[in-house]
Design a protein around this motif. Structure first.
Motif, PDB file in Angstrom:
ATOM      1  N   LEU A   6      -7.935   3.085  -9.312  1.00 24.34           N
ATOM      2  CA  LEU A   6      -6.883   3.483  -8.364  1.00 24.34           C
ATOM      3  C   LEU A   6      -7.408   3.826  -6.986  1.00 24.34           C
ATOM      4  O   LEU A   6      -6.653   3.791  -6.003  1.00 24.34           O
ATOM      5  N   GLU A   7      -8.698   4.183  -6.881  1.00 20.46           N
ATOM      6  CA  GLU A   7      -9.240   4.542  -5.567  1.00 20.46           C
ATOM      7  C   GLU A   7      -9.070   3.422  -4.540  1.00 20.46           C
ATOM      8  O   GLU A   7      -9.008   3.672  -3.329  1.00 20.46           O
ATOM      9  N   LYS A   8      -8.963   2.194  -5.027  1.00 22.37           N
ATOM     10  CA  LYS A   8      -8.866   1.055  -4.116  1.00 22.37           C
ATOM     11  C   LYS A   8      -7.425   0.715  -3.739  1.00 22.37           C
ATOM     12  O   LYS A   8      -7.180  -0.215  -2.976  1.00 22.37           O
ATOM     13  N   PHE A   9      -6.469   1.458  -4.284  1.00 22.61           N
ATOM     14  CA  PHE A   9      -5.071   1.205  -3.970  1.00 22.61           C
ATOM     15  C   PHE A   9      -4.718   1.852  -2.623  1.00 22.61           C
ATOM     16  O   PHE A   9      -5.292   2.863  -2.226  1.00 22.61           O
ATOM     17  N   SER A  10      -3.752   1.268  -1.948  1.00 21.39           N
ATOM     18  CA  SER A  10      -3.280   1.837  -0.684  1.00 21.39           C
ATOM     19  C   SER A  10      -2.455   3.092  -0.955  1.00 21.39           C
ATOM     20  O   SER A  10      -1.988   3.321  -2.073  1.00 21.39           O
ATOM     21  N   LYS A  11      -2.245   3.898   0.098  1.00 18.59           N
ATOM     22  CA  LYS A  11      -1.453   5.117  -0.065  1.00 18.59           C
ATOM     23  C   LYS A  11      -0.028   4.783  -0.480  1.00 18.59           C
ATOM     24  O   LYS A  11       0.598   5.512  -1.266  1.00 18.59           O
ATOM     25  N   ALA A  12       0.495   3.687   0.041  1.00 17.82           N
ATOM     26  CA  ALA A  12       1.860   3.284  -0.315  1.00 17.82           C
ATOM     27  C   ALA A  12       1.949   2.940  -1.802  1.00 17.82           C
ATOM     28  O   ALA A  12       2.911   3.319  -2.496  1.00 17.82           O
ATOM     29  N   ASP A  13       0.943   2.206  -2.282  1.00 22.78           N
ATOM     30  CA  ASP A  13       0.944   1.847  -3.698  1.00 22.78           C
ATOM     31  C   ASP A  13       0.757   3.076  -4.581  1.00 22.78           C
ATOM     32  O   ASP A  13       1.378   3.194  -5.645  1.00 22.78           O
ATOM     33  N   LEU A  14      -0.099   3.986  -4.142  1.00 25.60           N
ATOM     34  CA  LEU A  14      -0.309   5.213  -4.911  1.00 25.60           C
ATOM     35  C   LEU A  14       0.980   6.015  -5.004  1.00 25.60           C
ATOM     36  O   LEU A  14       1.284   6.608  -6.050  1.00 25.60           O
ATOM     37  N   LYS A  15       1.728   6.022  -3.912  1.00 26.71           N
ATOM     38  CA  LYS A  15       3.001   6.738  -3.936  1.00 26.71           C
ATOM     39  C   LYS A  15       3.963   6.076  -4.912  1.00 26.71           C
ATOM     40  O   LYS A  15       4.691   6.756  -5.659  1.00 26.71           O
ATOM     41  N   GLU A  16       3.929   4.749  -4.951  1.00 24.68           N
ATOM     42  CA  GLU A  16       4.825   4.004  -5.839  1.00 24.68           C
ATOM     43  C   GLU A  16       4.535   4.294  -7.309  1.00 24.68           C
ATOM     44  O   GLU A  16       5.461   4.409  -8.124  1.00 24.68           O
TER      45      GLU A  16
END
Length: 703
Positions: free
Chosen positions: A636-646
């Motif tokens: 998950l560290e490589k996910f964008s902030k938008a994706d993390l929020k999703e």
């Protein structure tokens, strides 16, 4: 025997959780092993048998403070074939007090010499192979005084251990033995030879407050009037001396039954209430293995005992398996690790190792590879193919974890120290080889051959060629090629896989290359399946790779969506496979096996910046395999902030309600790492109620 225990600790992508779990594996004290000098020819032959040891009778008392054994041993011996006028016994570090032959008139003293390790006894005459005699030896054994490097190789080789009580840290007084490989001769005179098979009778005099355990059935139990009790255990079916065991301590015995035989679990009183939770599947295992092998469990009982400070993970002593104290599980700890694979491993040994025994340590995989595969068989039966394949992945990764494993033959005649053999080659690689053998000959032939092998060699010792001949007997095939490349050689295939569709010829072209160093490792013969996915259908093609580079062509009217080489995912090989992102996504979504999805997720994690890859990875957070859910969590560290929020709601759900404690712990760690503390306060407060050790470690990590 389980000397090394792993559970996916080699998966770098999910080590976040195991770094905080308290029950991840066994820490074995290091043993110094000196390798053979380069170029020095070494052949570790099977030990010759001059004297057959037919029966061992032991009468044992103990000095608990000195950690001494006061023993009287009566050994029934006779020449194996050639006439003999002497007997040489293994007896390490004894005070030998009396040696005699027992006759109808009593004892007749015999001349002997003793060098502290070998007891050489001159018999009263030369005996033929049809004559037996009874030898009586009175002695004191002092296993705790044996010197590492002089008398024994390591502290794990004492053979008999006196656990002294310590009320401050809750350790009770116990006594237990550990015979493998050649350690039982540290507490009773015997012959350190796996080809020797004997019956036995063991009398143990202990404080009346203690419970005893040994092989076979308890014959008598007599109170002595002085606060002690003498229990006598009779093992009337022959087995090898290293499988002899004794134990004593304050244990509570929980009893089950299987086909009229006692199945019992010896645990300290504090943990005894959980005995059936931990060991309760044993009767079902006995039924499953007996049915699957076509050979009913051959021994008179089955006991399992958990002791303190055991030197290994577990040991398959005949009818009485000993386990390490991590099996003293609470319901909370059971949420992380059940150790059911170890329970299955040691029970399967009672066919492979105890009933049919490797004739030399070089042939150890005939014991350990089978016990490792027994884990896989049980998990498949009880929990399904998906769970079994996840377990098999651990074996594969364990073998590939060390490059040196590829340099070692499975059947090894050139070892410098027999303890070297208890490794990922004898266990994990050997177990996977058996699976490949099963896939090669088919299920019906595989189990028919095992049945023939077990019945033909019951209560005997065997070498690897006996196993090959059993399979050839059943299948009618020459299987030297399989045994030579897998059991009698080192290494594994390194496969480069390329596939493409030729529109001009309407053919699927599969190019396979064996890239391993052929000056060191075999050129393998590799039967395998290739699945072609087209228009919602799967077309299976069977091929056999026999060359260093080989091309296979399959007519097909249109380009397939996926070409899946080694479609059954059973080859123990390093594979370098070139597929497009679309093909990996298709494989994850449509191929049927756990390993299909695992391979695809591995590749998608490498291309995590691709939007299509990210969407599949988000979906995989809800994969039915907990390993895959945990792998994606780590990425998950490589996910964008938008994706993390999703995906925040999904991560919260994993942290609270995932069925696997390691996933809950991994989700908690990632919530703490990637999200604002104010957003996760409620989740962490809810997680406090989760008493799984890994979750508690995740909650407190970094505080």
């Amino acid at each position: 025997m389980n000397k090394q225990l792993y559970w996916l600790s080699l998966l770098c992508s999910i080590c976040i959780v195991f770094s905080c779990a308290s029950t991840k594996h066994v820490d074995i004290p290091p043993v110094t092993i000196y390798a053979n000098a380069p170029g020095v020819p070494v052949y570790q032959e099977s030990y010759p048998i001059k004297i057959a040891l037919k029966h061992t009778k032991l009468d044992l008392r103990f000095d608990w403070e000195k950690s001494w054994v006061f023993g009287e041993a009566t050994l029934t011996v006779q020449p194996y074939f050639y006439p003999q006028d002497s007997v040489v016994l293994d007896a390490n570090g004894f005070d030998v007090q009396e040696v005699a032959r027992l006759t109808s008139n009593g004892k007749s003293r015999l001349h002997y010499t003793y060098n502290g390790k070998k007891l050489a006894i001159a018999l009263d005459k030369s005996y033929t192979k049809d004559e037996s005699c009874e030898l009586f030896i009175r002695y004191i054994a002092k296993p705790n005084e044996l010197q590492v490097g002089e008398d024994i190789a390591s502290i794990d080789d004492r053979g008999l251990y006196f656990i002294q009580p310590n009320s401050e840290i809750g350790i009770p007084r116990q006594l237990w033995s550990q015979g493998e490989t050649e350690c039982n001769s540290n507490w009773f005179p015997t012959v350190n030879n796996t080809m020797v098979k004997m019956t036995q009778e063991v009398s143990l005099t202990v404080p009346d407050s203690m419970v005893t355990l040994s092989n076979g059935l308890m014959k008598t139990s007599r109170k002595n009037g002085d606060g002690t009790r003498t229990d006598t255990w009779l093992q009337d079916k022959p087995h090898s001396p290293y499988l002899t065991m004794i134990a004593a301590g304050v244990f509570q015995v929980t009893k089950d039954e299987w086909q009229g035989k006692e199945v019992s679990y010896y645990m300290e009183p504090a943990f005894a209430p959980y005995a059936r939770k931990i060991f309760g599947n044993t009767p079902e295992m006995l039924s499953f293995f007996s049915q699957k092998l076509g050979v009913t469990y051959p021994w008179d009982k089955y006991a399992q005992i958990v002791v303190r400070n055991f030197v290994s993970g577990a040991m398959e002593n005949t009818t009485a398996t000993v386990f390490f104290d991590r099996m003293n599980l609470t319901p909370a700890a059971y949420k992380d690790e059940t150790y059911e694979d170890i329970i299955a491993h040691e029970l399967f040994h009672h066919w492979f190792g105890d009933l049919v025994t490797a004739e030399s340590w070089s042939n150890l995989p005939l014991n350990e590879s089978f016990a490792t595969y027994g884990e896989y068989l049980w998990i498949t039966h009880k929990y399904g193919q998906e769970a079994a394949d996840m377990h098999a992945l651990n074996d594969i990764l364990t073998y590939f974890d060390k490059d040196t494993n590829a340099t070692l033959d499975v059947i090894r005649f050139d070892y410098a120290n027999r303890e070297q053999l208890f490794d990922a080659v004898s266990y994990q690689k050997g177990g996977r080889i058996l699976h490949m053998l099963r896939k090669t000959v088919g299920d019906e032939a595989f189990f028919a051959a095992l049945q023939w092998y077990l019945k033909q060699h019951a209560y005997q010792s065997v070498e690897i060629h006996d196993l090959r001949l059993a399979f050839e007997k059943v299948t009618g095939q020459d299987l030297n090629w399989f045994f030579n490349q897998w059991f009698l050689a080192s290494g594994n295939p390194d496969l480069h896989i390329e596939s493409q569709y030729e529109d001009s010829t309407k053919q699927v072209v599969v190019n396979l290359t064996q890239q391993q160093d052929l000056t060191k490792y075999p050129l393998y013969r590799l039967p395998m399946a290739v699945d072609l996915y087209v228009q919602g259908k799967v077309i299976r093609k069977q091929i056999t790779l026999t060359k260093q580079q080989e091309t296979f062509r399959f007519p097909l009217a249109e380009a397939p969506q996926l070409v899946d080489v080694d479609a059954d995912k059973y080859l123990l090989a390093r594979k370098e496979e070139q597929k497009t992102l679309s093909e990996w996504i298709f494989q994850y979504q449509h191929a049927p096996l756990f390993m299909d999805r695992f391979e695809a997720i591995q590749q998608l994690l490498e291309t995590i910046q691709e939007p299509r890859a990210q969407q599949i990875l988000i979906t995989a957070l809800q994969d039915k395999a907990w390993i895959i859910r945990l792998m994606v969590l780590q990425g998950l560290e490589k996910f964008s902030k938008a994706d993390l929020k999703e995906i925040f709601p999904t991560i919260k759900k994993l942290a609270i309600s995932d069925s696997r404690s390691y996933v809950r712990a991994g989700a908690i760690m990632q919530l703490k790492n990637l999200y604002n503390k104010s957003d996760i306060k409620e989740i962490l407060e809810m997680a406090v109620k989760d008493d799984a050790p890994s979750v508690q470690q995740a909650l407190h990590n970094g505080k």
